[in-house]
Design an enzyme around this catalytic site. Structure first.
Site, PDB file in Angstrom:
ATOM      1  N   ASP A  36     -53.098 112.718 -39.878  1.00 49.34           N
ATOM      2  CA  ASP A  36     -53.238 113.706 -38.803  1.00 49.34           C
ATOM      3  C   ASP A  36     -54.429 114.617 -39.104  1.00 49.34           C
ATOM      4  OD1 ASP A  36     -51.041 114.921 -36.514  1.00 49.34           O
ATOM      5  OD2 ASP A  36     -52.681 116.221 -37.145  1.00 49.34           O
ATOM      6  N   ILE A  37     -55.187 114.934 -38.068  1.00 56.45           N
ATOM      7  CA  ILE A  37     -56.398 115.736 -38.248  1.00 56.45           C
ATOM      8  C   ILE A  37     -56.052 117.192 -38.617  1.00 56.45           C
ATOM      9  CG2 ILE A  37     -56.727 116.598 -35.879  1.00 56.45           C
ATOM     10  CD1 ILE A  37     -59.656 115.679 -36.092  1.00 56.45           C
ATOM     11  N   ASN A  93     -42.298 114.107 -30.707  1.00 53.88           N
ATOM     12  CA  ASN A  93     -42.310 115.190 -29.737  1.00 53.88           C
ATOM     13  C   ASN A  93     -42.377 114.596 -28.330  1.00 53.88           C
ATOM     14  OD1 ASN A  93     -42.385 117.192 -31.788  1.00 53.88           O
ATOM     15  ND2 ASN A  93     -44.598 116.927 -31.993  1.00 53.88           N
ATOM     16  N   GLY A  99     -43.203 119.767 -27.430  1.00 56.91           N
ATOM     17  CA  GLY A  99     -44.401 119.951 -28.258  1.00 56.91           C
ATOM     18  C   GLY A  99     -45.356 118.775 -28.259  1.00 56.91           C
ATOM     19  N   GLN A 100     -45.190 117.848 -27.298  1.00 61.17           N
ATOM     20  CA  GLN A 100     -46.091 116.679 -27.246  1.00 61.17           C
ATOM     21  C   GLN A 100     -47.435 117.093 -26.660  1.00 61.17           C
ATOM     22  OE1 GLN A 100     -44.596 113.405 -24.902  1.00 61.17           O
ATOM     23  NE2 GLN A 100     -46.210 112.009 -25.581  1.00 61.17           N
ATOM     24  N   HIS A 106     -46.301 108.097 -30.490  1.00 60.09           N
ATOM     25  CA  HIS A 106     -46.578 108.151 -31.933  1.00 60.09           C
ATOM     26  C   HIS A 106     -45.436 108.858 -32.643  1.00 60.09           C
ATOM     27  CE1 HIS A 106     -48.179 111.773 -30.024  1.00 60.09           C
ATOM     28  NE2 HIS A 106     -47.902 112.417 -31.155  1.00 60.09           N
ATOM     29  N   HIS A 108     -44.590 111.156 -36.022  1.00 55.08           N
ATOM     30  CA  HIS A 108     -45.117 111.951 -37.138  1.00 55.08           C
ATOM     31  C   HIS A 108     -44.285 111.632 -38.384  1.00 55.08           C
ATOM     32  CE1 HIS A 108     -47.413 114.943 -34.632  1.00 55.08           C
ATOM     33  NE2 HIS A 108     -46.539 114.538 -33.718  1.00 55.08           N
TER      34      HIS A 108
HETATM   35  P1  5GP Z   1     -48.123 115.573 -30.627  1.00 56.48           P
HETATM   36  O1  5GP Z   1     -48.484 117.037 -30.484  1.00 56.48           O
HETATM   37  O2  5GP Z   1     -48.466 114.820 -29.361  1.00 56.48           O
HETATM   38  O3  5GP Z   1     -46.724 115.329 -31.075  1.00 56.48           O
HETATM   39  O4  5GP Z   1     -49.020 115.016 -31.810  1.00 56.48           O
HETATM   40  C1  5GP Z   1     -50.393 114.818 -31.675  1.00 56.48           C
HETATM   41  C2  5GP Z   1     -50.992 114.942 -33.053  1.00 56.48           C
HETATM   42  O5  5GP Z   1     -52.281 114.357 -33.039  1.00 56.48           O
HETATM   43  C3  5GP Z   1     -51.155 116.386 -33.553  1.00 56.48           C
HETATM   44  O6  5GP Z   1     -50.446 116.558 -34.764  1.00 56.48           O
HETATM   45  C4  5GP Z   1     -52.667 116.522 -33.747  1.00 56.48           C
HETATM   46  O7  5GP Z   1     -53.003 117.286 -34.880  1.00 56.48           O
HETATM   47  C5  5GP Z   1     -53.111 115.080 -33.891  1.00 56.48           C
HETATM   48  N1  5GP Z   1     -54.458 114.824 -33.443  1.00 56.48           N
HETATM   49  C6  5GP Z   1     -55.052 115.298 -32.308  1.00 56.48           C
HETATM   50  N2  5GP Z   1     -56.306 114.816 -32.208  1.00 56.48           N
HETATM   51  C7  5GP Z   1     -56.505 114.031 -33.301  1.00 56.48           C
HETATM   52  C8  5GP Z   1     -57.633 113.258 -33.752  1.00 56.48           C
HETATM   53  O8  5GP Z   1     -58.689 113.197 -33.116  1.00 56.48           O
HETATM   54  N3  5GP Z   1     -57.483 112.570 -34.910  1.00 56.48           N
HETATM   55  C9  5GP Z   1     -56.323 112.632 -35.628  1.00 56.48           C
HETATM   56  N4  5GP Z   1     -56.280 111.923 -36.769  1.00 56.48           N
HETATM   57  N5  5GP Z   1     -55.255 113.336 -35.233  1.00 56.48           N
HETATM   58  C10 5GP Z   1     -55.347 114.032 -34.083  1.00 56.48           C
END
Ligand code: 5GP
Ligand code: ZN
Length: 120
Positions: A36-37, A93, A99-100, A106, A108
């Site tokens: 994760d970034i 999420n 929180g998505q 995906h 986590h």
């Molecule tokens: P969500 O919020 O949808 O459950 O998770 C999305 C995740 O993707 C977040 O934890 C966010 O930090 C990660 N993320 C967003 N953009 C990027 C990216 O460009 N590269 C990577 N490796 N992770 C990302």
């Protein structure tokens, strides 16, 4: 393998298709796992479906097989990352209040520190 039903403006479809540079932790026919970034724990891996599935509310047909496969990868990657013994957390999420932020399925995988309940 390229993403299935790629969406031009989907961030994770771009990652699956390597249209964006990414450090791959694991890859097979159905999944790709990346760091994760913005890590929320010492270990924070995203296990991403190669098929574009927007989220849990959008499952159709055989998607449950993809989801099951992705979940079964989490203990394997947890062992590889050395977080299985102490314990780890897998999170999906869903939607705004869930929180998505990326509408491409995906999981986590988080570890390397204790987590608490309720999650807040
Ligand atoms: P969500 O919020 O949808 O459950 O998770 C999305 C995740 O993707 C977040 O934890 C966010 O930090 C990660 N993320 C967003 N953009 C990027 C990216 O460009 N590269 C990577 N490796 N992770 C990302
Ligand atoms: Zn996508």
């Amino acid at each position: 393998m390229e993403s299935v039903h790629p969406e031009d403006d989907c961030l994770f479809c771009k990652i699956v298709d390597k249209r964006l540079p990414v450090g791959v932790v694991y890859e097979d026919e159905f999944a790709i796992a990346i760091e994760d970034i913005r890590p929320q724990a010492p270990v924070h891996v995203l296990i991403i479906s190669k098929k574009h599935i927007s989220g849990l509310l959008d499952l159709e047909g055989e998607d449950e097989l993809y989801i099951g496969h992705l979940f079964a990868l989490s203990p394997k990657l947890a062992r590889e990352k050395g977080i299985s013994e102490a314990g780890f957390r897998t999170v999906v999420n869903s939607g705004k209040w869930g929180g998505q932020t990326v509408s491409h399925f995906h999981i986590h995988l988080l570890g390397g520190r204790p987590f608490f309940w309720p999650p807040g």
